[in-house]
Each structure stands twice: as structure tokens, then as C-alpha cells.
Design a protein around this motif. Structure first.
Motif, PDB file in Angstrom:
ATOM      1  N   VAL A  50       0.864  -1.177   0.000  1.00  0.00           N
ATOM      2  CA  VAL A  50       0.000   0.000   0.000  1.00  0.00           C
ATOM      3  C   VAL A  50       0.902   1.229   0.000  1.00  0.00           C
ATOM      4  N   THR A  51       0.696   2.106  -0.980  1.00  0.00           N
ATOM      5  CA  THR A  51       1.439   3.351  -1.054  1.00  0.00           C
ATOM      6  C   THR A  51       0.437   4.502  -1.015  1.00  0.00           C
ATOM      7  N   SER A  52       0.584   5.370  -0.026  1.00  0.00           N
ATOM      8  CA  SER A  52      -0.307   6.516   0.119  1.00  0.00           C
ATOM      9  C   SER A  52       0.434   7.652   0.804  1.00  0.00           C
ATOM     10  N   ASN A  53       0.153   8.867   0.392  1.00  0.00           N
ATOM     11  CA  ASN A  53       0.780  10.018   1.033  1.00  0.00           C
ATOM     12  C   ASN A  53      -0.039  10.546   2.210  1.00  0.00           C
ATOM     13  N   VAL A  54      -1.155   9.897   2.505  1.00  0.00           N
ATOM     14  CA  VAL A  54      -1.989  10.230   3.662  1.00  0.00           C
ATOM     15  C   VAL A  54      -2.269   8.938   4.442  1.00  0.00           C
ATOM     16  N   ASP A  55      -2.744   9.080   5.674  1.00  0.00           N
ATOM     17  CA  ASP A  55      -3.050   7.912   6.494  1.00  0.00           C
ATOM     18  C   ASP A  55      -4.102   7.040   5.810  1.00  0.00           C
ATOM     19  N   TRP A  56      -4.022   5.717   6.018  1.00  0.00           N
ATOM     20  CA  TRP A  56      -4.928   4.782   5.355  1.00  0.00           C
ATOM     21  C   TRP A  56      -5.375   3.698   6.333  1.00  0.00           C
ATOM     22  N   THR A  57      -6.480   3.020   5.986  1.00  0.00           N
ATOM     23  CA  THR A  57      -6.970   1.873   6.746  1.00  0.00           C
ATOM     24  C   THR A  57      -7.278   0.744   5.776  1.00  0.00           C
ATOM     25  N   ALA A  58      -7.194  -0.498   6.275  1.00  0.00           N
ATOM     26  CA  ALA A  58      -7.503  -1.680   5.457  1.00  0.00           C
ATOM     27  C   ALA A  58      -8.404  -2.598   6.265  1.00  0.00           C
ATOM     28  N   SER A  59      -9.386  -3.197   5.589  1.00  0.00           N
ATOM     29  CA  SER A  59     -10.295  -4.125   6.266  1.00  0.00           C
ATOM     30  C   SER A  59     -10.793  -5.164   5.279  1.00  0.00           C
ATOM     31  N   ALA A  60     -11.227  -6.310   5.818  1.00  0.00           N
ATOM     32  CA  ALA A  60     -11.780  -7.393   4.999  1.00  0.00           C
ATOM     33  C   ALA A  60     -13.267  -7.520   5.300  1.00  0.00           C
ATOM     34  N   ASP A  61     -14.043  -7.914   4.303  1.00  0.00           N
ATOM     35  CA  ASP A  61     -15.488  -8.041   4.509  1.00  0.00           C
ATOM     36  C   ASP A  61     -15.910  -9.433   4.978  1.00  0.00           C
ATOM     37  N   GLN A  62     -14.954 -10.360   5.145  1.00  0.00           N
ATOM     38  CA  GLN A  62     -15.267 -11.701   5.618  1.00  0.00           C
ATOM     39  C   GLN A  62     -14.376 -12.023   6.811  1.00  0.00           C
ATOM     40  N   ASP A  63     -14.900 -12.781   7.774  1.00  0.00           N
ATOM     41  CA  ASP A  63     -14.123 -13.085   8.977  1.00  0.00           C
ATOM     42  C   ASP A  63     -13.028 -14.126   8.742  1.00  0.00           C
ATOM     43  N   TRP A  64     -13.003 -14.786   7.602  1.00  0.00           N
ATOM     44  CA  TRP A  64     -11.960 -15.759   7.299  1.00  0.00           C
ATOM     45  C   TRP A  64     -10.757 -15.125   6.600  1.00  0.00           C
ATOM     46  N   VAL A  65     -10.783 -13.801   6.490  1.00  0.00           N
ATOM     47  CA  VAL A  65      -9.662 -13.041   5.938  1.00  0.00           C
ATOM     48  C   VAL A  65      -9.265 -11.984   6.966  1.00  0.00           C
ATOM     49  N   SER A  66      -7.957 -11.885   7.243  1.00  0.00           N
ATOM     50  CA  SER A  66      -7.487 -10.851   8.160  1.00  0.00           C
ATOM     51  C   SER A  66      -6.363 -10.050   7.506  1.00  0.00           C
ATOM     52  N   VAL A  67      -6.218  -8.789   7.942  1.00  0.00           N
ATOM     53  CA  VAL A  67      -5.170  -7.918   7.423  1.00  0.00           C
ATOM     54  C   VAL A  67      -4.330  -7.385   8.582  1.00  0.00           C
ATOM     55  N   ASP A  68      -3.019  -7.322   8.356  1.00  0.00           N
ATOM     56  CA  ASP A  68      -2.118  -6.830   9.397  1.00  0.00           C
ATOM     57  C   ASP A  68      -0.924  -6.140   8.754  1.00  0.00           C
ATOM     58  N   PRO A  69      -0.713  -4.857   9.001  1.00  0.00           N
ATOM     59  CA  PRO A  69      -1.484  -3.989   9.881  1.00  0.00           C
ATOM     60  C   PRO A  69      -2.769  -3.523   9.189  1.00  0.00           C
ATOM     61  N   SER A  70      -3.708  -3.064   9.979  1.00  0.00           N
ATOM     62  CA  SER A  70      -4.981  -2.608   9.429  1.00  0.00           C
ATOM     63  C   SER A  70      -4.999  -1.098   9.200  1.00  0.00           C
ATOM     64  N   SER A  71      -3.883  -0.431   9.438  1.00  0.00           N
ATOM     65  CA  SER A  71      -3.795   1.006   9.163  1.00  0.00           C
ATOM     66  C   SER A  71      -2.330   1.394   9.037  1.00  0.00           C
ATOM     67  N   GLY A  72      -2.108   2.564   8.448  1.00  0.00           N
ATOM     68  CA  GLY A  72      -0.745   3.045   8.283  1.00  0.00           C
ATOM     69  C   GLY A  72      -0.712   4.542   8.101  1.00  0.00           C
ATOM     70  N   VAL A  85      -5.571 -15.683   4.569  1.00  0.00           N
ATOM     71  CA  VAL A  85      -6.819 -16.336   4.168  1.00  0.00           C
ATOM     72  C   VAL A  85      -6.847 -17.704   4.836  1.00  0.00           C
ATOM     73  N   ASP A  86      -7.852 -17.936   5.685  1.00  0.00           N
ATOM     74  CA  ASP A  86      -7.995 -19.213   6.385  1.00  0.00           C
ATOM     75  C   ASP A  86      -8.384 -20.324   5.411  1.00  0.00           C
ATOM     76  N   PRO A  87      -8.127 -21.582   5.775  1.00  0.00           N
ATOM     77  CA  PRO A  87      -8.547 -22.699   4.918  1.00  0.00           C
ATOM     78  C   PRO A  87     -10.063 -22.716   4.694  1.00  0.00           C
ATOM     79  N   ASN A  88     -10.448 -23.195   3.515  1.00  0.00           N
ATOM     80  CA  ASN A  88     -11.864 -23.325   3.170  1.00  0.00           C
ATOM     81  C   ASN A  88     -12.228 -24.808   3.234  1.00  0.00           C
TER      82      ASN A  88
END
Length: 144
Positions: A50-72, A85-88
Motif C-alpha cells: 500500500v502506497t499513500s501520502n496520507v493515512d490509510w486503513t484496510a479491512s476485509a469483509d469476511q471473517d476468514w480473511v485478516s489484514v495486518d497492519p490494518s492502518s498506516g 486467508v484461512d482454509p476453506n
């Protein structure tokens, strides 16, 4: 004479305050290096940048996917974000979206994950002028 002095004083104050240096307006920017990913049923850990010149946030719409870090913080350097991504265990293919937001800008990563009974991707060897190159073919059929 007093009015003239008063007017000159007011003019001087107005001129000084008008010369006050204003903060430059920052035009926000946002870039994510991937827009889609195919993941096997076993699950996977992806890395996006993720490249941004301002602060950013990231999130997933499903609980079987996680993001880390969720902001920068905004930076000229790309931030590496781990997407897990968890196993299916279900037979059906499933999908999720990771959304990255900076100011009023939005970028998405669409994740498609194979079902538990999907065939494993096959590896092929391409032979050409550059020699042998292994490549992986992830081909799934989704009836939805």
C-alpha cells in the motif's frame, strides 16, 4: 490626523496578516499493487503493498480473511500488508474483498478461494529461448 494614523495602522495589520504563509494543500494518493488473488482451499498468506501520502486503513469483509497492519501513516514508501486467508473446508468456492481507504480514495483486492474438493493447481514447464520456466496454473470453475 488620528483617523489617518488609525487607517494606516489597520492597513499595516491587514497587510501583515495577508502575508501569512498558508499550508500547502496535499492531493491524496493511494495505490495497491494487487487487485485480485486466487487462493487454494488450504488457505494462504498474501502480501500486498500500500502506497499513500496520507493515512490509510484496510479491512476485509469476511471473517476468514485478516489484514495486518490494518492502518498506516502516509509515506512515500510502500507499506507491506499481510493478508491471511484461512482454509476453506466447504466444497463451494468463496469470495472476499479487502478494502483500503485513504482520505476519500478506495482500492480493493478481490480474493477468490477454491472449495475443499477443488483440484490442486498444476505446474507446467514452459520451454523457450530463455530456457525452462516453471509456471503454476490456477484454474477453477465457478458456477455462480
Amino acid at each position: 490626523m488620528k483617523i489617518r494614523s488609525l487607517l494606516c495602522g489597520l492597513f499595516a495589520v491587514a497587510a501583515i496578516s495577508a502575508c501569512k504563509q498558508e499550508e500547502p494543500v496535499v492531493q491524496p494518493s493511494l495505490d495497491v499493487n494487487k487487485t485480485s488473488a486466487l487462493v487454494s482451499a488450504a488457505g494462504e498468506e498474501l502480501t500486498i503493498e500500500v502506497t499513500s501520502n496520507v493515512d490509510w486503513t484496510a479491512s476485509a469483509d469476511q471473517d476468514w480473511v485478516s489484514v495486518d497492519p490494518s492502518s498506516g501513516k502516509g509515506s512515500a514508501d510502500a507499506a507491506k500488508v499481510k493478508v491471511t486467508v484461512d482454509p476453506n473446508e466447504a466444497e463451494e468456492t468463496r469470495a472476499a474483498v479487502v478494502t483500503v481507504v485513504a482520505d476519500q480514495l478506495t482500492k480493493t483486492l478481490k480474493i477468490t478461494q477454491a472449495g475443499a474438493n477443488a483440484p490442486e493447481p498444476e505446474t507446467y514447464i514452459l520451454v523457450g529461448a530463455l530456457g525452462k520456466i516453471p509456471c503454476r496454473a490456477d484454474i477453477w470453475h465457478d458456477d455462480t
